[in-house]
Design an enzyme around this catalytic site. Sequence first.
Site, short mmCIF file in Angstrom:
data_model
loop_
_atom_site.label_atom_id
_atom_site.label_comp_id
_atom_site.label_asym_id
_atom_site.label_seq_id
_atom_site.Cartn_x
_atom_site.Cartn_y
_atom_site.Cartn_z
N ARG A 1 27.45 13.70 -71.79
CA ARG A 1 26.29 12.79 -71.93
C ARG A 1 26.02 12.44 -73.39
O ARG A 1 25.16 11.61 -73.70
CB ARG A 1 25.03 13.44 -71.34
N TYR B 1 25.83 8.92 -75.12
CA TYR B 1 24.59 8.17 -74.88
C TYR B 1 23.43 8.82 -75.64
O TYR B 1 22.74 8.15 -76.42
CB TYR B 1 24.31 8.16 -73.38
N SER C 1 18.93 3.53 -57.05
CA SER C 1 19.75 2.51 -56.39
C SER C 1 20.79 3.16 -55.48
O SER C 1 21.04 2.67 -54.38
CB SER C 1 20.40 1.59 -57.43
N ASP D 1 23.21 18.04 -66.85
CA ASP D 1 22.20 17.25 -66.13
C ASP D 1 20.82 17.88 -66.40
O ASP D 1 20.60 19.04 -66.05
CB ASP D 1 22.53 17.28 -64.63
N PRO D 2 19.88 17.17 -67.03
CA PRO D 2 18.58 17.77 -67.33
C PRO D 2 17.88 18.29 -66.07
O PRO D 2 17.89 17.64 -65.03
CB PRO D 2 17.79 16.62 -67.97
#
Length: 313
Positions: free
Chosen positions: A142, A145, A189, A273-274
Amino acid sequence: MQKKALVTGGAGFLGSHLCERLLNEGYEVICLDNFFTGQKRNIAHLLGNPYFEVVRHDVTFPYYAEVDEIYNLACPASPVHYQFDPVQTTKTSVHGAINMLGLAKRTKARIMQASTSEVYGDPEVHPQVEGYWGRVNPIGIRSCYDEGKRCAETLFFDYYRQHHVDIKVVRIFNTYGPRMHPSDGRVVSNFIVQALKGENLTIFGEGQQTRSFCYVDDLIEGFVRLMKSREGFPGPVNIGNPGEFTMLELAEKIIKLTGSRSKLVFHPLPQDDPRQRKPDISLAQSELGWNPTIDLEEGLSRTIEYFRQVGLE
Ligand code: NAD
Ligand code: UDP
């Protein structure tokens, strides 16, 4: 005189809503996009407006125009897309910031950076306040980003201190709504598309991680208020809806609202992943008089309606 705004990433999910809002406020708008994750259909309804202009351009290369305000949104936002070409992701944030800040310096434009709650990483402080420096892995999947966005913030504040560029930095928390790409890859989504197709909803990990979801119209209101905010207030400021939900709760809500018979299926949790995320919005409340107005069920219903209308491919 009519103000001229440049919106980078203007054909994306948030950018297209922002272009529309600015046109409605009487701005002339240049929408700059390389169409990596942006879609022409997001802005098709604006093309007939004589004050709207689309430019295919990559922000990692310099761009010249005379503008009064710059909204720098160009950057893929979904983990699937920003991890597709991580080097380009960092370049987009870092070179893109340098190019847009250079433009702001020359034109004396006010410039807003679309930063992110990801600058807090996997946070130990909950809810997250702007003064928290974050807990970010600099070498993980990650990082292109997260660190790209952190470096962009650094550049914004250095141009502010060194060159007196008029900056505004907004830290956006997970935002959803119409015009997300059906294969965007983000959780709202994904779940809606899966539920409407009758496919299993893909829960990563045990689904106990939390996020706070803001409806797009509320976020855009926050952008506009920040851009108009007093001189000497560069931010950063959190904009997000403090309602906090686990991914299991989100999945259940979407199954209920769509009336789907889909079941849940569990996949491994992606790296870094937080585990939790929720904005402290006191600063946005006091400085901008901003509050979210659309709760999750209402926002999800509108988004489901959008996906029903546009189809799912
Ligand atoms: P999006 O992927 O729909 O939009 C990003 C847009 O930027 C796309 O139109 C894409 O084609 C364009 N783009 C990407 N790289 C570019 C480049 N090098 N040059 C020119 N254009 C380029 O995502 P979004 O949700 O609309 O996000 C917009 C901005 O807001 C991003 O900067 C993102 O990091 C930030 N943000 C969004 C959220 C969210 O929940 N939606 C949360 C935090 C931050
Ligand atoms: N997620 C999930 N199923 C999916 C997509 C995402 O359970 O199909 C989880 C993901 O692991 C994360 C959360 O939903 O914990 C939000 O993911 P998203 O990619 O939307 O945003 P971010 O992780 O950048 O906040």
